[in-house]
Design a protein around this motif. Structure first.
Motif, PDB file in Angstrom:
ATOM      1  N   LEU A 175       0.847  -1.190   0.000  1.00 10.97           N
ATOM      2  CA  LEU A 175       0.000   0.000   0.000  1.00 10.97           C
ATOM      3  C   LEU A 175       0.883   1.241   0.000  1.00 10.97           C
ATOM      4  CD1 LEU A 175      -2.695  -1.063   2.628  1.00 10.97           C
ATOM      5  CD2 LEU A 175      -2.868  -1.172   0.127  1.00 10.97           C
ATOM      6  N   TYR A 228      -3.379   5.496   1.174  1.00 11.51           N
ATOM      7  CA  TYR A 228      -3.888   5.989   2.463  1.00 11.51           C
ATOM      8  C   TYR A 228      -4.522   7.374   2.317  1.00 11.51           C
ATOM      9  CZ  TYR A 228      -1.676   2.139   5.011  1.00 11.51           C
ATOM     10  OH  TYR A 228      -1.337   0.890   5.495  1.00 11.51           O
ATOM     11  N   ALA A 280      -5.764   1.860   9.141  1.00 12.88           N
ATOM     12  CA  ALA A 280      -6.335   2.919   8.307  1.00 12.88           C
ATOM     13  C   ALA A 280      -7.236   3.832   9.137  1.00 12.88           C
ATOM     14  CB  ALA A 280      -7.112   2.307   7.151  1.00 12.88           C
ATOM     15  N   THR A 295      -7.073  -0.985   1.057  1.00 15.94           N
ATOM     16  CA  THR A 295      -6.834  -0.041   2.167  1.00 15.94           C
ATOM     17  C   THR A 295      -8.088   0.083   3.014  1.00 15.94           C
ATOM     18  OG1 THR A 295      -5.561   1.180   0.494  1.00 15.94           O
ATOM     19  CG2 THR A 295      -5.598   2.094   2.721  1.00 15.94           C
TER      20      THR A 295
END
Length: 601
Positions: free
Chosen positions: A199, A204, A237, A383
């Motif tokens: 990721l 993000y 997250a 995510t």
């Protein structure tokens, strides 16, 4: 709203909030301590400089193997400031699991939490050609006599206080790019070896943007309890998002103590998996069922009133009738308040829930007692959130509306396909696996089956790989059955069996305390848990309760035989993943003889 690369987020927020509290955590005595944004930024700076001094370079993979604590977050953001990549490992991981990740990601440095993690990591260090250094968060950890390389975190962060390290970190912060890789999060590997999900910071940042668009009722006045492991993409997250919003994050260090810490902190928001709310539901239902007379009537009427007010009217954008509104107001400040106060959620704003199926009955019940569940769906590869409830307008039976700027379509075998800015760049060191999970037009294959409503909501049906086909050719969705059966207060865990079998059966882990209480009330003799689960009367009682729960199932979906087991499935035994999902292959192999017995005519 401004969106900052994670490598500069803490510093930018410190400029804005200064002495305002960023984190709350427990010290060695158990007392809650506040950490200001200024102090948070200072510690991130010192840690980043110490990393640079130790030789951590941009794009290096840095391991973290710890339970949740303030030092975990400090380390994360310090690595991001160095353009390094964080590779989290569950605090419950075994040496073999840690070794796999260390070797796959070629990790030379791991930050470890307590004695358990240190012991396992040190063992891996002795065997791995890559791992050379451990940094230990907990000062109480006792080092192995032969350990000459490990350093305690508090000592480590003093090592970068020199002009060269300061300059190095400052230069790296100026070179941050959204395309930088932020984390490699390894999947739990229910159907094969773990895969490292890559990721980027852009993933993000996109997650932050779409949550800002969807979750409009959050504010800086909220307080989030960080309870799920920070290794879990849902918590990672969510916590990152809360810090982006300037929301105070309270860190629960020991999962076993959540019942106490949640009452101490009284969070307004907290991400969690359905298992937590199943326990809340069981407790409240037990209170209602054990009541009598006027008290039971009041509880029942409160639930009925809340269901009409919150689900029939408010959720549909309509104003409730005056009589219902008055009753709801009275219950809100009495019965609902007391129930929520006992749990520790009386200040609740809303509670995101994902990671596993949540029973519609439990969801509806919680909404009815004024606990606002925001149910959603997502994966590590996306995510986290792909969809979640809107408010008002959510629909029980769905996992919410697809997130803004996210594309979802249904592919072959009803597979949910996702495309958007939150989708991973691929699996680390696995180009073939990466290629397999993307369609030609760039959609990610989730492996989950479902449907899309006309309003853009996802109805999740099953993990495609988990679908069973009976010997009669009928397809069975075991998670759907397990979710329904798990509603019963006497049942703790369920593993549905049925693949290539002539009917559906199940291994049942009872709620041993509740079952013992039942046996005692009925005068059923037993000397051990093993005696209890083998008792025919107990077996028939539990099976009778299951029969009632599956009344709406088709005949081929119904559980025809059960076996009560004397020991729960666990992570340590390999029967559960670190995220508490069933490892079906392990369970089928371990209990093969018991399963075969259920199919003997």
């Amino acid at each position: 709203m401004t969106y900052f690369h994670l490598g500069e987020l803490v510093f930018k927020q410190a400029q804005k909030y200064k002495n305002r509290t960023a984190l709350k955590y427990q010290d060695a005595t158990g007392a809650w301590v506040d950490m200001s944004w200024d102090l948070f930024a200072e510690k991130v700076t010192k840690t980043a400089q110490a990393m640079a001094e130790m030789g951590v370079k941009p794009y290096n993979n840095v391991g973290i193997y710890s339970q949740n604590m303030e030092k975990y977050l400090i380390t994360d953001f310090a690595a991001f400031a160095n353009k390094a990549v964080m590779v989290p490992m569950y605090a419950t991981s075994s040496p073999s699991q840690v070794k796999y990740i260390v070797n796959d990601a070629e990790i030379s440095l791991i930050f470890v939490g307590e004695q358990f993690q240190y012991n396992n990591a040190f063992k891996v260090q002795q065997e791995s050609q890559f791992l050379h250094k451990l940094i230990i968060f907990d000062r109480n950890v006792v080092l192995q006599p032969e350990d000459k390389t490990s350093v305690y975190f508090d000592d480590f962060i003093t090592t970068g206080d020199n002009s060269e390290s300061v300059a190095l970190v400052n230069a790296r912060i100026r070179q941050l790019k959204d395309s930088d890789l932020a984390t490699i999060i390894y999947t739990s590997g229910t159907t094969g070896e773990p895969k490292g999900v890559m990721l980027t910071h852009a993933n993000y940042l996109k997650a932050m943007r779409i949550h800002d668009m969807r979750l409009t009722n959050l504010s800086e006045k909220d307080l989030s309890m960080c309870f799920l492991p920070l290794t879990h993409i849902f918590e990672k997250a969510w916590t990152t998002y809360c810090l982006h919003r300037g929301i105070v994050v309270a860190i629960n260090r020991n999962p076993a103590e959540i019942r106490e810490t949640i009452k101490q902190v009284r969070p307004t928001i907290m991400s969690n998996v359905p298992r937590f709310w199943e326990k809340v539901y069981d407790g409240v239902k037990e209170t209602i069922d054990s009541s009598s007379g006027v008290i039971k009537w009041l509880f029942t009427d409160a639930v009925k009133t809340g269901r009409r007010h919150n689900l029939d009217y408010r959720n549909n954008g309509r104003k409730a009738p005056l009589g219902n509104s008055i009753k709801f107001f009275l219950y809100k400040h009495t019965i609902y308040y007391l129930i929520k106060r006992i749990v520790g959620i009386d200040r609740g704003n809303f509670f995101p829930v994902a990671g596993a199926p949540l029973s519609d009955n439990i969801n509806e019940f919680l909404q009815s007692i004024d606990v606002h569940i925001v149910y959603g769906y997502g994966l590590t590869e996306t995510t986290a959130t792909v969809s979640c409830f809107t408010f008002p307008g959510f629909k029980i039976g769905t996992v919410g509306k697809v997130m803004p700027d996210t594309e979802v379509k249904i592919g072959e075998n009803s597979e949910i396909l996702v495309r958007g800015g939150t989708v991973m760049s691929g699996y680390y060191n696995k180009p073939e696996a990466t290629k397999e999970v993307f369609t030609e037009d760039g959609f990610f294959r989730t492996g989950d089956a479902g449907m899309l409503t006309d309003d853009g909501e996802i109805i999740l049906t099953e993990r495609i790989k988990d679908l069973y086909k009976t010997s009669n050719g009928k397809y069975i969705a075991p998670q759907m059955i397990e979710t329904r059966i798990s509603e019963d207060k006497y049942i703790d865990q369920v593993a549905v069996i049925g693949d290539e079998r002539k009917f559906v059966s199940a291994l049942i882990i009872p709620n041993y305390l509740a079952l013992k209480a039942y046996a005692d009330s009925q005068g059923i003799p037993y000397e051990s848990t093993d005696d209890l689960v083998k008792n025919d009367v107990v077996h028939d009682y539990v099976f009778g309760r299951i029969e009632l729960l599956q009344s709406q199932f088709t005949n081929y979906e119904k559980i025809k035989k059960i076996t009560l087991l004397p020991q729960p499935f666990s992570i340590e035994s390999g029967e559960l993943t670190n995220t508490l999902k069933l490892r079906r292959k392990v369970i089928l192999e371990r209990y093969a003889d018991i399963i075969d017995q259920m199919y003997i005519d």
